[in-house]
Write an enzyme that holds these catalytic residues in place. Structure first.
Site, short mmCIF file in Angstrom:
data_model
loop_
_atom_site.label_atom_id
_atom_site.label_comp_id
_atom_site.label_asym_id
_atom_site.label_seq_id
_atom_site.Cartn_x
_atom_site.Cartn_y
_atom_site.Cartn_z
N ASN A 136 -20.76 17.12 16.58
CA ASN A 136 -22.03 17.30 15.84
C ASN A 136 -22.77 18.56 16.30
O ASN A 136 -23.92 18.76 15.98
CB ASN A 136 -22.93 16.06 16.01
CG ASN A 136 -23.27 15.78 17.47
OD1 ASN A 136 -22.99 16.60 18.34
ND2 ASN A 136 -23.89 14.64 17.73
N HIS A 138 -23.32 19.42 19.51
CA HIS A 138 -24.08 19.34 20.76
C HIS A 138 -23.47 20.23 21.83
O HIS A 138 -22.27 20.49 21.86
CB HIS A 138 -24.28 17.89 21.23
CG HIS A 138 -23.10 17.17 21.78
ND1 HIS A 138 -22.75 15.90 21.39
CD2 HIS A 138 -22.20 17.52 22.73
CE1 HIS A 138 -21.70 15.50 22.06
NE2 HIS A 138 -21.33 16.47 22.88
N GLU A 143 -28.32 16.83 21.76
CA GLU A 143 -27.92 16.31 20.46
C GLU A 143 -28.71 16.97 19.34
O GLU A 143 -29.80 17.51 19.57
CB GLU A 143 -28.16 14.79 20.43
CG GLU A 143 -27.34 14.00 21.43
CD GLU A 143 -25.91 13.75 20.95
OE1 GLU A 143 -25.30 14.63 20.30
OE2 GLU A 143 -25.38 12.66 21.25
C1 GLP Z 1 -19.26 15.64 25.82
C2 GLP Z 1 -19.96 16.56 26.83
C3 GLP Z 1 -20.01 18.00 26.37
C4 GLP Z 1 -18.67 18.37 25.77
C5 GLP Z 1 -18.44 17.59 24.51
C6 GLP Z 1 -17.10 17.84 23.86
O1 GLP Z 1 -20.07 14.67 25.27
N1 GLP Z 1 -21.27 16.15 27.23
O2 GLP Z 1 -20.38 18.84 27.44
O3 GLP Z 1 -18.65 19.75 25.46
O4 GLP Z 1 -18.68 16.22 24.67
O5 GLP Z 1 -16.08 17.15 24.50
P1 GLP Z 1 -14.55 17.48 24.33
O6 GLP Z 1 -14.31 18.77 25.04
O7 GLP Z 1 -13.84 16.34 24.97
O8 GLP Z 1 -14.31 17.58 22.86
#
Ligand code: GLP
Length: 244
Positions: A136, A138, A143
């Site tokens: 989304n 973030h 968020e």
């Molecule tokens: C999590 C973390 C983020 C991260 C994101 C994506 O919720 N808080 O810092 O960048 O999700 O995660 P992934 O790299 O597993 O797609």
């Protein structure tokens, strides 16, 4: 903003590690802002390998992590402290006292948030901030919202984030509902930013965040305003960005 197209996850990880290693070579006491999630795991593996080959030392490096779940002890396997120990800190010569992660167990969490920002200031700010991106948009756990939240703060996680992170927990119900995260200003103050993105499931959000309007509804879009932001993404994550 510079966008670098990597061949695949391995290539993205190697390029990211090279950039981080170069930062440490230029300034051995660099303050690195670090991220969790599956995306930076390969870059951390490469950095640990460089350390093993004696090409790199973290002995003077200081780190500040972006975020942490509220209510998970550092020993909890899904806490971000545990993640960092497993994927980087436990594999290199970084001094434990030089590693910082927001305290999701603090009694007075709002006070702990203010202290975290003061800590970043006292370290002289972040030299290079590593980021992933949520589906989304973030960054950290900032968020989508109506405004950019500036400082380190507590967030209620969106259902989509809880669902995305449920793969690491025994069930969606086990995912904490709240987290502490550095704010957008804390991130934007970093001298350099390096965001990594990999995989087709990130293609839509990568296009929206880096080619769409700058809006708190897509928190990563603010990085378009940063004077030294680099995105390293693989072909799959960039497949909706036709001009690249
Ligand atoms: C999590 C973390 C983020 C991260 C994101 C994506 O919720 N808080 O810092 O960048 O999700 O995660 P992934 O790299 O597993 O797609």
């Amino acid at each position: 903003m510079v966008i670098i197209k990597a061949k695949d996850y391995e290539d993205m990880s190697k390029r990211a590690a090279a950039l981080l290693a170069e930062q440490i070579a230029q300034k051995p006491d660099s303050v690195l802002g670090l991220a969790t999630g599956s995306t930076p795991v390969g870059a951390y593996r490469e950095l640990a390998e460089k350390f093993r080959r004696k090409e790199l030392s973290f002995s003077k490096v200081k780190t500040v992590n972006l975020d942490e779940y509220v209510g998970l002890l550092p020993e909890h396997e899904q806490s971000y402290r545990y993640f960092m120990q497993k994927h980087l800190f436990g594999l290199v010569d970084i001094k434990p006292e030089n590693t910082h992660i927001p305290d999701g167990m603090a009694k007075n969490i709002r006070h702990a948030c203010r202290e975290y920002d003061a800590l970043i200031d006292s370290l002289g700010g972040i030299d290079l901030q590593l980021l992933g991106i949520g589906h989304n948009g973030h960054i950290g756990f900032n968020e989508p919202a109506k405004v950019f939240e500036k400082e380190t703060h507590v967030v209620e996680l969106k259902e989509s984030t809880i669902a995305a992170n449920a793969r690491f927990f025994s069930s969606p119900g086990a995912v904490p509902r709240r987290a502490v995260t550095m704010g957008i200003l804390s991130i934007m103050r970093a001298k350099r930013i390096l965001l990594l993105a990999s995989g087709a499931d990130k293609a839509e959000i990568v296009k929206e965040a880096f080619f769409g309007p700058i809006t708190p509804a897509v928190p990563a879009s603010v990085l378009q305003l940063h004077p030294a932001a680099t995105v390293i993404a693989d072909g799959e994550a960039l497949k909706e960005c036709k001009t690249l």
